[in-house]
Design a protein around this motif. Sequence first.
Motif, short mmCIF file in Angstrom:
data_model
loop_
_atom_site.label_atom_id
_atom_site.label_comp_id
_atom_site.label_asym_id
_atom_site.label_seq_id
_atom_site.Cartn_x
_atom_site.Cartn_y
_atom_site.Cartn_z
N GLY A 1 27.67 41.23 41.89
CA GLY A 1 29.00 41.70 42.26
C GLY A 1 29.91 40.60 42.76
O GLY A 1 31.08 40.85 43.05
N THR B 1 28.47 44.55 36.68
CA THR B 1 27.09 45.04 36.65
C THR B 1 26.92 46.10 35.57
O THR B 1 25.96 46.09 34.80
CB THR B 1 26.70 45.61 38.02
N GLU C 1 31.40 45.65 40.66
CA GLU C 1 30.54 46.68 40.09
C GLU C 1 30.75 46.83 38.60
O GLU C 1 29.82 47.20 37.86
CB GLU C 1 30.80 48.01 40.80
N GLN C 2 31.95 46.58 38.13
CA GLN C 2 32.22 46.72 36.70
C GLN C 2 31.44 45.68 35.89
O GLN C 2 31.04 45.95 34.76
CB GLN C 2 33.72 46.58 36.44
#
Length: 587
Positions: A558, A246, A243-244
């Motif tokens: 992800g 993204t 997620e980081q």
Amino acid sequence: MKIKYLLIGIIAVLTAITSCSDDLLDIPRKGVMPQSDFYKTDEDAEAALAVVYRYLWNVTYSSNNGIYPFMKNIMSDDIYSGGLKRNDQALYEAINEFTFEAENPFVLSYFQLLYNFIYRCNLIIDNFSGDNLDTTTKKSAVAQAKVWRAWAYTELITLWGTPPLVDHCLTPDEYQQPNGNPEELWNLVVTDLTQALSSGDLPQKKSVNDAVANVTTGYAQALLGKAYVFMTYSLNGGALGGEQATAAVAKAQTSEYWSKAAEVFETLINSNMYALYDGPFVDILKNATNWSSENMYEFNRIFNASNTGTNLSAGFESYMIGWDNAAITAYGTIVPCNRASNFLTPRREAYDAMVAWQGADNDRMHGSIRTYEQLVNDMGVGVKNGIYTIYASDGVFDMKYFRDQNLDCITNHATEKNYPIMRYAEVLLLAAEANLMIGNQGKADQYMNQVRRRAGLADMSNITLSDLQQEKRCELYLEGTRSYDLIRWGLASTNMKDQGADIPYFSAYTEGATYDSEGNLVNLNSRSEGSVTVNGIAYTLGVQNQVINESGYGFKTGKHELLPFPQQEILLSGEIVGGPLKQNPGW
């Protein structure tokens, strides 16, 4: 008494043999110099540096099928991995279609090659230091080794995110290394490059057309600017994946590193030591551009007729990339080199996108991708008489790596073509992006328009990031830049989510034909691509798409922002054995 003396003599001999046994077994290898006796003279420094350049060639264009250009290109939306038929190189197909896993040998191979290369750089940096860094030759070797170590880590960070930081020659108790910290990794890259530049010990060009075989100050500046551009995304979470990664796309837009990149590029551009090649774009990766003012660094290749295996041809370029030799032949004056493998084949979507941006009839388009009709009508090249189906082809063909046997293909796949790792056009486009992101619209327009003018296109004003993205795709097609650009721009999941669902087969067949040369039924209802006439014979052109993966294909947000750490590394020093190396998210 004689027996007593004899026994004493035997005991003495045995004692001597026992006490010297270690020395007797420690037999020096002939013709081998201990490392402790090396790394002392200027000649040693030059020899060690030559090994660095040899390993650089291994890790880029020479090893196996050419790891660097394959890995950096097949993870993009520009090409199919290609081949003569399905499963010709199944492991590359898996990477291209995002169906690969951590066990993929090519992922392992590139990872290991980069660390082997770093080790050779570390040997120079570690051994020529302190009082032993006492001559111009030694200092130059260290400066060049630092630049190439920075290049290798730029590759590792952008592909794996948090690779182990190995900035010295490891001792056995250091072999299990943890994931690197992104800030520390990029700091090593920046420190190596700034130290090399400030040392004054790097080779320098004296004029725009000067030919320098070693890494130069200009290339070090280009790599530093490129690192700053990549850091905008990487240090905002891109290096951590999941997620980081993204979220990092949006955060990158306000990064402090854009201004640092713009400053470095400005210094490089104002040096006036590089310029765009002013000849036909189709020559951009051909012999005509050897030692071009545009090449930031290039491998110089010298043809050796008595040993063609030492030439560039040993793998990547000549055996792998090229039109399907089983199907393609020449009818005119242009004769393709004897190729056979049909790898890195263009996607029709890439061709259509490039035409939509710059038009179909211009020098850069013709020098990058051509349609089958253009091959026949403009070059006198087409399928051999009969019916042929070409795997992984949409009816468009690569021109960047095309070799004309009459001009630049000598014998046994050999060529004298020098291969650049980076061109000045990329510097200008990176500089345009950096300036755009910090609000210097005029500079952004200026640098992108320099590239457009060489392509024969009109100037643009008030360019946007989308404009730059399109321009860069057209200019640097098949030069290994697009895959990471798609990721850091946040376009990868949109552009490649369906990659790997099906594969095209291009056919050229005569009227009434129902089977191709291998006995496969020709689908006459395939989507038509028109018709051509070759040597008085009319051919109908068509493309059929065959489903190859029912599920599990395509870029996944992800996960595919980073490559997996090779399973072998995880087994040796990772989570599976309680080691410190952690696998990337999603793998």
